[in-house]
Design a protein around this motif. Sequence first.
Motif, PDB file in Angstrom:
ATOM      1  N   GLN A 179       0.815  -1.220   0.000  1.00  0.00           N
ATOM      2  CA  GLN A 179       0.000   0.000   0.000  1.00  0.00           C
ATOM      3  C   GLN A 179       0.847   1.269   0.000  1.00  0.00           C
ATOM      4  OE1 GLN A 179      -3.499  -0.150   2.652  1.00  0.00           O
ATOM      5  NE2 GLN A 179      -2.865  -2.227   3.119  1.00  0.00           N
ATOM      6  N   GLN A 180       2.179   1.096   0.145  1.00  0.00           N
ATOM      7  CA  GLN A 180       3.061   2.265   0.147  1.00  0.00           C
ATOM      8  C   GLN A 180       3.378   2.703  -1.271  1.00  0.00           C
ATOM      9  OE1 GLN A 180       3.729   3.488   3.302  1.00  0.00           O
ATOM     10  NE2 GLN A 180       2.380   1.762   3.776  1.00  0.00           N
ATOM     11  N   ILE A 181       3.235   1.781  -2.192  1.00  0.00           N
ATOM     12  CA  ILE A 181       3.569   2.104  -3.573  1.00  0.00           C
ATOM     13  C   ILE A 181       2.309   2.004  -4.421  1.00  0.00           C
ATOM     14  CG2 ILE A 181       6.018   1.515  -3.577  1.00  0.00           C
ATOM     15  CD1 ILE A 181       5.256  -1.332  -4.268  1.00  0.00           C
ATOM     16  N   ALA A 182       2.354   2.633  -5.561  1.00  0.00           N
ATOM     17  CA  ALA A 182       1.171   2.624  -6.420  1.00  0.00           C
ATOM     18  C   ALA A 182       1.013   1.255  -7.066  1.00  0.00           C
ATOM     19  CB  ALA A 182       1.312   3.705  -7.493  1.00  0.00           C
ATOM     20  N   ILE A 183       0.022   0.516  -6.598  1.00  0.00           N
ATOM     21  CA  ILE A 183      -0.256  -0.806  -7.158  1.00  0.00           C
ATOM     22  C   ILE A 183      -1.686  -0.780  -7.675  1.00  0.00           C
ATOM     23  CG2 ILE A 183      -0.838  -3.150  -6.405  1.00  0.00           C
ATOM     24  CD1 ILE A 183       1.740  -3.295  -4.975  1.00  0.00           C
ATOM     25  N   PRO A 184      -1.925  -1.349  -8.855  1.00  0.00           N
ATOM     26  CA  PRO A 184      -3.292  -1.339  -9.390  1.00  0.00           C
ATOM     27  C   PRO A 184      -4.292  -1.885  -8.364  1.00  0.00           C
ATOM     28  CG  PRO A 184      -1.772  -2.276 -10.982  1.00  0.00           C
ATOM     29  CD  PRO A 184      -0.993  -2.035  -9.740  1.00  0.00           C
ATOM     30  N   LEU A 201      -6.586  -5.934  -4.378  1.00  0.00           N
ATOM     31  CA  LEU A 201      -7.715  -6.668  -3.811  1.00  0.00           C
ATOM     32  C   LEU A 201      -7.407  -8.151  -3.587  1.00  0.00           C
ATOM     33  CD1 LEU A 201     -10.850  -5.152  -5.563  1.00  0.00           C
ATOM     34  CD2 LEU A 201     -10.254  -5.076  -3.152  1.00  0.00           C
ATOM     35  N   VAL A 202      -6.575  -8.743  -4.458  1.00  0.00           N
ATOM     36  CA  VAL A 202      -6.289 -10.167  -4.296  1.00  0.00           C
ATOM     37  C   VAL A 202      -5.113 -10.410  -3.348  1.00  0.00           C
ATOM     38  CG1 VAL A 202      -7.246 -10.834  -6.526  1.00  0.00           C
ATOM     39  CG2 VAL A 202      -4.812 -10.273  -6.344  1.00  0.00           C
ATOM     40  N   PHE A 223      -4.236 -14.136  -1.357  1.00  0.00           N
ATOM     41  CA  PHE A 223      -3.137 -15.065  -1.640  1.00  0.00           C
ATOM     42  C   PHE A 223      -2.115 -15.103  -0.507  1.00  0.00           C
ATOM     43  CE2 PHE A 223      -4.779 -14.542  -5.986  1.00  0.00           C
ATOM     44  CZ  PHE A 223      -4.969 -15.887  -6.270  1.00  0.00           C
ATOM     45  N   ALA A 224      -1.897 -13.935   0.124  1.00  0.00           N
ATOM     46  CA  ALA A 224      -0.958 -13.914   1.248  1.00  0.00           C
ATOM     47  C   ALA A 224      -1.476 -14.808   2.372  1.00  0.00           C
ATOM     48  CB  ALA A 224      -0.767 -12.479   1.741  1.00  0.00           C
ATOM     49  N   ALA A 225      -2.806 -14.804   2.573  1.00  0.00           N
ATOM     50  CA  ALA A 225      -3.386 -15.612   3.650  1.00  0.00           C
ATOM     51  C   ALA A 225      -3.245 -17.101   3.363  1.00  0.00           C
ATOM     52  CB  ALA A 225      -4.858 -15.250   3.840  1.00  0.00           C
ATOM     53  N   ILE A 226      -3.386 -17.488   2.097  1.00  0.00           N
ATOM     54  CA  ILE A 226      -3.216 -18.906   1.749  1.00  0.00           C
ATOM     55  C   ILE A 226      -1.790 -19.341   2.069  1.00  0.00           C
ATOM     56  CG2 ILE A 226      -3.146 -20.582  -0.138  1.00  0.00           C
ATOM     57  CD1 ILE A 226      -5.365 -19.071  -1.496  1.00  0.00           C
ATOM     58  N   MET A 227      -0.825 -18.534   1.622  1.00  0.00           N
ATOM     59  CA  MET A 227       0.583 -18.885   1.853  1.00  0.00           C
ATOM     60  C   MET A 227       0.886 -18.949   3.348  1.00  0.00           C
ATOM     61  SD  MET A 227       2.826 -17.022  -1.088  1.00  0.00           S
ATOM     62  CE  MET A 227       2.308 -15.356  -0.750  1.00  0.00           C
ATOM     63  N   TYR A 268     -13.338  -5.513   1.724  1.00  0.00           N
ATOM     64  CA  TYR A 268     -12.890  -6.574   0.822  1.00  0.00           C
ATOM     65  C   TYR A 268     -11.539  -7.131   1.243  1.00  0.00           C
ATOM     66  CZ  TYR A 268     -16.634  -5.344  -2.429  1.00  0.00           C
ATOM     67  OH  TYR A 268     -17.842  -5.121  -2.998  1.00  0.00           O
ATOM     68  N   PHE A 269     -10.657  -6.249   1.722  1.00  0.00           N
ATOM     69  CA  PHE A 269      -9.335  -6.714   2.162  1.00  0.00           C
ATOM     70  C   PHE A 269      -9.491  -7.754   3.267  1.00  0.00           C
ATOM     71  CE2 PHE A 269      -7.395  -2.320   1.031  1.00  0.00           C
ATOM     72  CZ  PHE A 269      -7.376  -2.680  -0.305  1.00  0.00           C
ATOM     73  N   LEU A 270     -10.363  -7.423   4.237  1.00  0.00           N
ATOM     74  CA  LEU A 270     -10.566  -8.333   5.371  1.00  0.00           C
ATOM     75  C   LEU A 270     -11.219  -9.636   4.918  1.00  0.00           C
ATOM     76  CD1 LEU A 270     -11.702  -6.000   8.269  1.00  0.00           C
ATOM     77  CD2 LEU A 270      -9.630  -7.391   8.151  1.00  0.00           C
ATOM     78  N   ILE A 271     -12.229  -9.497   4.063  1.00  0.00           N
ATOM     79  CA  ILE A 271     -12.907 -10.702   3.566  1.00  0.00           C
ATOM     80  C   ILE A 271     -11.918 -11.566   2.783  1.00  0.00           C
ATOM     81  CG2 ILE A 271     -14.686 -11.552   1.984  1.00  0.00           C
ATOM     82  CD1 ILE A 271     -16.301  -8.995   2.765  1.00  0.00           C
ATOM     83  N   GLY A 272     -11.099 -10.897   1.957  1.00  0.00           N
ATOM     84  CA  GLY A 272     -10.087 -11.626   1.179  1.00  0.00           C
ATOM     85  C   GLY A 272      -9.130 -12.376   2.088  1.00  0.00           C
TER      86      GLY A 272
END
Length: 317
Positions: free
Chosen positions: A203-208, A213-214, A218-222, A292-296
């Motif tokens: 979130q510190q850098i400009a990311i689409p 949103l995803v 994916f971080a949670a799965i890993m 959405y972040f939390l749900i993701g």
Amino acid sequence: MTAAEAKAAFEDLVSRCGLRYTERTRRYVGIYEGVCFDVALFQQCIQLNAIAPAAVINSQILEDFSGFTHVKNSGVPTTWIRGVRGETGNHPNQVEMELTPQRLERLTEKQFFDLPTNLIQDFRAFGAEPTIPHCGVCGTAVPNTLMMIDNHYVPACENCLARVRDEAAVGELQDTAPVQWTYAVPALLVGASLYTLLWGGMQQIAIPAKLLLVGPFFAAIMFSVAVVSFAGGTSFLLRMLTAAATVAAVLAGNIWGTRTLVEKQFQELVSWEEATRIYFELRLFQHQQEGYFLIGGLAGAWLGSRMAKEATRVRVD
Ligand SMILES: [Zn+2]
């Protein structure tokens, strides 16, 4: 033998030894004359595993099975026989043979036909019994088939095979390795910190926005899979803790993101307390994407723990 002859000879061996087909592994298994067989025909190559529970053949592994005289006298090179490595050294009672198309070409039909019997005779010379007395599951019935439980061979009776198979099919059988908390707790802490760094850092850098949103998912799965592999097992408590740590990491990352955003907007430094307050009082409820972040994150934690649980499921063939 030609490839066609080898195929016919293989089918004959399967029916003569009364081996049954196992769907998942596409192999044939069973007990013949007190020796367990597990054979397969893949791409014109015949794989043969033989296990004689009471036999001890370790000494033969170093001697290229020169003591397997019945096989040797039939003209089949005993160097084709190999010991089988297990988790703790060689299995003392198991051999394998890989009959490649080249090797099969060198064999006559008679040599192949006699191979199981010759192996059995040689196993007997090293302590194999003519019969296997007890089913490896119930311990009472006479076993009449070979079961594979997570790639371990277990001579079993038909009742036990049917029962254990049913239990495994509905997921009742789990590899119940206990959670090693001395590894699980550090893995949770380190994993949650990395998750926060990664997620907050994104979130510190400009990311689409779509990619953002995803991210938590994916971080949670890993994270979830990593925790289980460090813990060596899984449990309800560990899955709950992982989900809680995921939510905490997503929130922490979001607070960090909020702080940077506000600092940029107002061109002044914002304390962590202030950023936390702004996040919970303003952003969390006003910006749909925060939800959405939390749900993701939660969905990823759930899926990851499902995958980990699935991995501990016992497979029975
Ligand atoms: Zn049984």
